[in-house]
Design a protein around this motif. Sequence first.
Motif, short mmCIF file in Angstrom:
data_model
loop_
_atom_site.label_atom_id
_atom_site.label_comp_id
_atom_site.label_asym_id
_atom_site.label_seq_id
_atom_site.Cartn_x
_atom_site.Cartn_y
_atom_site.Cartn_z
N ILE A 120 0.86 -1.19 0.00
CA ILE A 120 0.00 0.00 0.00
C ILE A 120 0.90 1.23 0.00
CG2 ILE A 120 -1.73 1.32 1.31
CD1 ILE A 120 -2.80 -1.31 2.42
N LEU A 121 0.61 2.19 -0.87
CA LEU A 121 1.38 3.43 -0.92
C LEU A 121 0.63 4.55 -0.23
CD1 LEU A 121 2.62 3.42 -4.66
CD2 LEU A 121 3.69 2.35 -2.64
N GLY A 122 1.29 5.22 0.73
CA GLY A 122 0.70 6.36 1.41
C GLY A 122 1.02 6.33 2.89
N SER A 123 0.59 7.39 3.60
CA SER A 123 1.01 7.51 5.00
C SER A 123 -0.07 8.11 5.90
CB SER A 123 2.26 8.39 5.08
OG SER A 123 1.94 9.68 4.59
N GLY A 124 -1.31 8.11 5.45
CA GLY A 124 -2.35 8.77 6.24
C GLY A 124 -3.34 7.82 6.88
N GLY A 125 -4.40 8.41 7.42
CA GLY A 125 -5.47 7.61 8.01
C GLY A 125 -6.14 6.72 6.97
N ARG A 126 -6.22 7.23 5.75
CA ARG A 126 -6.80 6.42 4.66
C ARG A 126 -6.01 5.12 4.47
NH1 ARG A 126 -6.71 9.95 -0.32
NH2 ARG A 126 -4.54 10.07 0.33
N GLU A 127 -4.69 5.24 4.46
CA GLU A 127 -3.86 4.06 4.24
C GLU A 127 -3.87 3.14 5.47
OE1 GLU A 127 -2.92 7.22 3.39
OE2 GLU A 127 -3.25 6.93 1.23
N HIS A 128 -3.97 3.72 6.68
CA HIS A 128 -4.09 2.88 7.87
C HIS A 128 -5.38 2.05 7.78
CE1 HIS A 128 -3.73 2.64 12.57
NE2 HIS A 128 -3.73 1.46 12.02
N ALA A 129 -6.47 2.69 7.33
CA ALA A 129 -7.74 1.97 7.22
C ALA A 129 -7.68 0.89 6.13
CB ALA A 129 -8.86 2.97 6.92
N LEU A 130 -7.04 1.21 5.01
CA LEU A 130 -6.89 0.20 3.95
C LEU A 130 -6.07 -0.99 4.44
CD1 LEU A 130 -6.23 2.64 0.95
CD2 LEU A 130 -8.18 1.06 1.12
N ALA A 131 -5.00 -0.69 5.18
CA ALA A 131 -4.14 -1.76 5.72
C ALA A 131 -4.91 -2.61 6.71
CB ALA A 131 -2.90 -1.14 6.38
N TRP A 132 -5.66 -1.95 7.58
CA TRP A 132 -6.47 -2.66 8.58
C TRP A 132 -7.46 -3.61 7.91
CZ3 TRP A 132 -11.77 -2.49 9.24
CH2 TRP A 132 -12.26 -3.09 10.41
N ALA A 133 -8.15 -3.11 6.87
CA ALA A 133 -9.14 -3.94 6.17
C ALA A 133 -8.46 -5.11 5.47
CB ALA A 133 -9.94 -3.10 5.18
#
Length: 420
Positions: free
Chosen positions: A5-18
Amino acid sequence: MNILILGSGGREHALAWAALQNPKCDKLIVAPGNAGIAMIAECARLDILDGGAVAEFAGDNAIDMVIVGPEAPLAAGVADRLRDAGLLVFGPSAAAARLEASKSFTKEICDACNAPTAAYGHFTDAAAAKAYVQTQGAPIVIKADGLAAGKGVIIAETLAEAEAAIDDMFGGAFGGAGAEVVIEEFMTGEEASFFVLCDGTNALPIGTAQDHKRVGAGDTGPNTGGMGAYSPAPVLTDALAEQAMAQIVRPTLAEMVRRGTPYQGVLFVGLMISEKGPRLVEYNCRFGDPECQVLMLRLGAQALDLIHACTEERLDEIQVNWADDHAMTVVMAANGYPGDYAKGDVIEGLGTLPENSSTMMFHAGTEQSDGQILSAGGRVLNATARGATLQEARARAYALLEQVNWPGGFCRDDIGWRAL
Ligand code: AMP
Ligand code: GLY
């Protein structure tokens, strides 16, 4: 499946979590990530705007699929480079990402496919732009054509403000993004965001949300990247969502195919809902941040199946299993944001928070140092929760924030007020 996953924000934390909820995920790396992401996945230092470097990293780490979070790498052609390298990629080509990267391009597509949107003019010099504003009157909306980190839109209440905004844009206030200017009719109504997965041919709606762009209570004060969001958006009924698909999204996708630049990834459809039905405000070529956080909490593990099907062009074979639930995310930001703010504050209480399928503290701008978690950005934490009702989701999200000790941070206390 090995995922990057590319990125460093809350969006990417949520994508990683899912992604991690899904047993299909064997290995997950996030680049560059943040302190919260580092608690659940491996983080890697990588210049995510450098497609060659990302492709090489993916090869070295046996990555099967890359999920691109933010717009900048998409506009820079990183998805093209990764597809050329034979990877599965979630995110559009640079040509298709112009739906976000150029406002005049989006207007041209709307013209070509008759999608309802604001009337507009497109200008490359200030004199012509000012003459147009004189014929249209105020209020009127002045937009820098290119990517301006969410800051390139001025809603001018008077002709004088409109002319000042035109001078600012052509004067370089938004750098190259303002070399061309789009001037739009001011639309009224209620805004809502609609998220549609597109695999080039097929389109699959995966949820609706509303965010709060203004920093202050009651939606007042300066614009931000978003101070909180909730899903679903009550204003976007099933019938209106289908109308938006029929009049705006499917015609746009067909026009992109006709031009030889099919759109693959998530299309973030910003809509104005008025008595006339849905009208397009803007497209983004990625998930919203913080809208993604509420969508991921509601979709859970199936989010990865949907993203995977999207990258393999088989969205026609998959369905979304909707839960009859609601989610809310409340952003905690550094005092001063969206203006100047401090970084490096110690944030306490994050280590002992409950994390489960209905409550998650996603990190946006955090970093780890000597075993402590420090603030490292404007928007720092996203307290996210779901429940049977929006009221329940709201109570859980705010309860999560109460356990955080960070005197240098603030949040809005009225997220969701319109829906509640
Ligand atoms: P954009 O970056 O295009 O999303 O614009 C930022 C915000 O400006 C939108 O979310 C709207 O609140 C507002 N906006 C943009 N275009 C218009 C318009 N034509 N009429 C009314 N409001 C607009
Ligand atoms: N929250 C709005 C955006 O991501 O553009």
